[in-house]
Scaffold this active site. Structure first.
Site: not given
Ligand code: HMG
Ligand code: MG
Length: 299
Positions: A21, A246
């Site tokens: 992820r 991110c």
């Protein structure tokens, strides 16, 4: 061996593998779904027991996670392996549970600016969005973890006050999160700063309710793990091959590399179920892929 000469057993450390992820979400080129599933399978084969498999977020916001449904449905199920999913809201939680997620992770921020950039809402609004997520999780008897991004620094606001982290941690716990992940989103924290945050949060919560999620931009993630172990934390996140970043946190580099965390834990005398040799092979392949020497994420 007498009980006096027997080395004192160290409490187990739990590793949450976030490579599939957090490790992949920032990759710009679409990665074939079968390769993501092969990665999860390879990591499970290494003995990793908690794997954050994907994120049920908006595909417009994070295109790399658009195949979340197939990844979660087709990832291997094994006894002793927990597959979790990151979810921002009720829609994500419903989809994740329907696809077979065994644990959910919601994500809040200690910085208002980052909350807006990452989830298009305030901190308070993000917490309100988690209420139906928690209700669904309760109905399915599924545990929920709560991330607290920007627990030390924010790419938009700079230093974040530890009290702001504690407020969000307490709010997540009150909502029903089992574990709060103190997150150094951009990997700039020093161990003394992590200690300050933990000391503040631990006025309200127990060490067993916290995890450390430390990006490794400046190579201090392991030092931050060590400082956190000294404060009683026993759960740490890592990403195979040090993948990560991110899309809404400029400067965020990879997570702490799983192999480095495992080696550190072994050196420190902790028992680990992970096959280090096998993990080294997986990480070598990931690094070859990252450097363009292999076309596939995993063999
Ligand atoms: P929004 O645009 O304000 O929300 O996004 P919306 O409700 O208006 O929805 C917009 C569109 O997304 C709609 O589709 C919805 O249906 C859809 P459209 O009508 O335009 O076609 N949508 C969804 N689709 C799939 N799954 C969902 C979902 N929800 C809405 N769950 C939203 C708000 C929160 C959805 C958006 O901002 C978002 O998805 N953000 C995610 C950002 C993200 O994933 N960031 C990276 C993960 S966090 C991280 O890496 C930090 C962490 O590692 C810890 C650390 O290191 O700090 C955890
Ligand atoms: Mg992260």
């Amino acid at each position: 061996m007498t009980s006096q000469s027997r080395p004192r057993e160290k409490p187990a450390i739990r590793i949450v593998e976030v490579g599939p992820r957090d490790g992949l979400q920032n990759e710009k080129t679409p990665i074939p779904t079968v390769e993501k599933i092969a990665l999860i399978t390879a990591l499970a084969d290494c003995g990793l027991q908690a794997i954050e498999a994907t994120a049920f977020v908006s595909p417009r916001w994070v295109p790399q996670m658009a195949d979340h449904d197939t990844v979660m449905r087709d990832a291997p199920r094994r006894s002793g392996l927990i597959l979790s999913a990151l979810v921002p809201n009720e829609a994500g939680a419903k989809a994740a549970l329907a696809a077979g997620a065994q644990e959910l992770a919601v994500f809040a921020s200690a910085s208002e600016s980052f909350a807006q950039k990452n989830t298009n809402c305030s901190i308070a609004e993000s917490l309100a969005r988690f209420e139906p997520v928690m209700a669904l999780a309760r109905a399915h008897a599924i545990p929920v973890r709560g991330y607290i991004s920007c627990s030390v620094h924010c790419p938009y606001e700079g230093a974040i006050h530890p009290d702001a982290v504690a407020r969000v941690a307490v709010a997540l716990q009150a909502l029903g999160c089992r574990e709060m992940a103190i997150s150094d989103t951009i990997g700039t924290a020093h161990p003394e700063e992590i200690l300050r945050v933990l000391q503040t949060v631990l006025r309200d919560l127990e060490p067993s309710q916290l995890a450390g999620h430390y990006h490794d931009t400046h190579g201090r993630a392991l030092a931050n793990v060590k400082a956190s172990i000294d404060m009683g934390l026993r759960v740490f996140d890592a990403a195979a091959g040090g993948l990560g970043g991110c899309p809404y946190a400029p400067g965020a580099a990879g997570n702490l590399r799983t192999g480095h965390l495992v080696s550190f834990l072994v050196e420190q005398g902790y028992e680990t179920p992970i096959d280090s040799q096998r993990l080294a092979d997986v990480e070598r392949h990931i690094l070859e892929w990252k450097s363009g020497h292999s076309a596939q994420l995993i063999a």
